[in-house]
Design a protein around this motif. Structure first.
Motif, PDB file in Angstrom:
ATOM      1  N   UNK A  54      92.923-111.761 -32.431  1.00  9.62           N
ATOM      2  CA  UNK A  54      92.394-111.845 -33.791  1.00  9.62           C
ATOM      3  C   UNK A  54      92.438-113.303 -34.243  1.00  9.62           C
ATOM      4  N   UNK A  55      91.372-113.736 -34.898  1.00 10.86           N
ATOM      5  CA  UNK A  55      91.323-115.060 -35.513  1.00 10.86           C
ATOM      6  C   UNK A  55      91.326-114.852 -37.022  1.00 10.86           C
ATOM      7  N   UNK A  56      92.388-115.341 -37.671  1.00 10.73           N
ATOM      8  CA  UNK A  56      92.527-115.267 -39.127  1.00 10.73           C
ATOM      9  C   UNK A  56      92.370-116.685 -39.654  1.00 10.73           C
ATOM     10  N   UNK A  57      91.557-116.838 -40.704  1.00  9.32           N
ATOM     11  CA  UNK A  57      91.341-118.201 -41.208  1.00  9.32           C
ATOM     12  C   UNK A  57      90.954-118.182 -42.677  1.00  9.32           C
ATOM     13  N   UNK A  58      91.160-119.342 -43.295  1.00 10.59           N
ATOM     14  CA  UNK A  58      90.620-119.620 -44.614  1.00 10.59           C
ATOM     15  C   UNK A  58      89.789-120.890 -44.465  1.00 10.59           C
ATOM     16  N   UNK A  59      88.622-120.912 -45.095  1.00 16.33           N
ATOM     17  CA  UNK A  59      87.761-122.083 -45.046  1.00 16.33           C
ATOM     18  C   UNK A  59      87.168-122.330 -46.421  1.00 16.33           C
ATOM     19  N   UNK A  60      87.252-123.568 -46.881  1.00 12.92           N
ATOM     20  CA  UNK A  60      86.696-123.913 -48.183  1.00 12.92           C
ATOM     21  C   UNK A  60      85.297-124.502 -48.051  1.00 12.92           C
TER      22      UNK A  60
END
Length: 168
Positions: A11-17
């Motif tokens: 799983x790839x979990x991310x936050x991107x602005x």
């Protein structure tokens, strides 16, 4: 042995602005055949330009934990988790703080990635503190991947992933 590695759930979990971390996350998911989960704040910062640094940095300094929409994937169901963040005020973005305090990940294999336009600061050090009790496989810092040679950055993450997977 290779078949066993492929059976691991990833799983790839991310936050991107601004899209940099999303670009890297989507490519990690593609390379590793992983599921993808984006951390989405219910109230996102709307500042652009220089003001985004003021508002984002103040959120970090005040240790804000923005409310997030629920993830569509349960991290507990996965063997390997990639976690990505932009760097804000030399550490991970506040949505990751919310994620870390809402999920108690234990005994997972975790790889960390960050995107920045300056310095990584203590981003990985701070993430590792939040992830104690897990096996950190590796970390990679990418400098402004959407503007600084996308192909070179993709090559860099491919090599990083290959290096980690050899040791599994």
């Amino acid at each position: 042995m290779i078949e066993k590695k492929l059976e691991l759930r990833k799983l790839v979990i991310y936050y991107s602005f601004e899209g940099n971390t999303k670009f890297i996350a989507e490519n990690i998911a593609k390379i590793t055949d992983a599921d993808l989960a984006e951390l989405k704040p219910k109230k996102e910062l709307t500042s652009k330009g220089f003001m985004k640094y003021i508002w984002g940095g103040s959120q970090v300094m005040m240790k804000k934990r923005p409310e997030l929409y629920p993830l569509e994937k349960n991290p507990e169901d996965y063997d390997i988790i990639f976690i990505g963040t932009p760097v804000w005020a030399w550490t991970f973005a506040p949505p990751l703080s919310t994620f870390f305090h809402s999920n108690s990940l234990q005994n997972k294999k975790i790889a960390l990635f960050s995107c920045n336009r300056g310095q990584n600061g203590k981003t990985f050090e701070n993430m590792k503190k939040e992830l104690e009790g897990n096996d950190i496989l590796g970390e990679i810092e990418l400098f402004d991947p959407l503007l600084k040679d996308k192909n070179k950055n993709l090559q860099k993450i491919e090599e990083w992933i290959k290096g980690m997977f050899i040791n599994l």
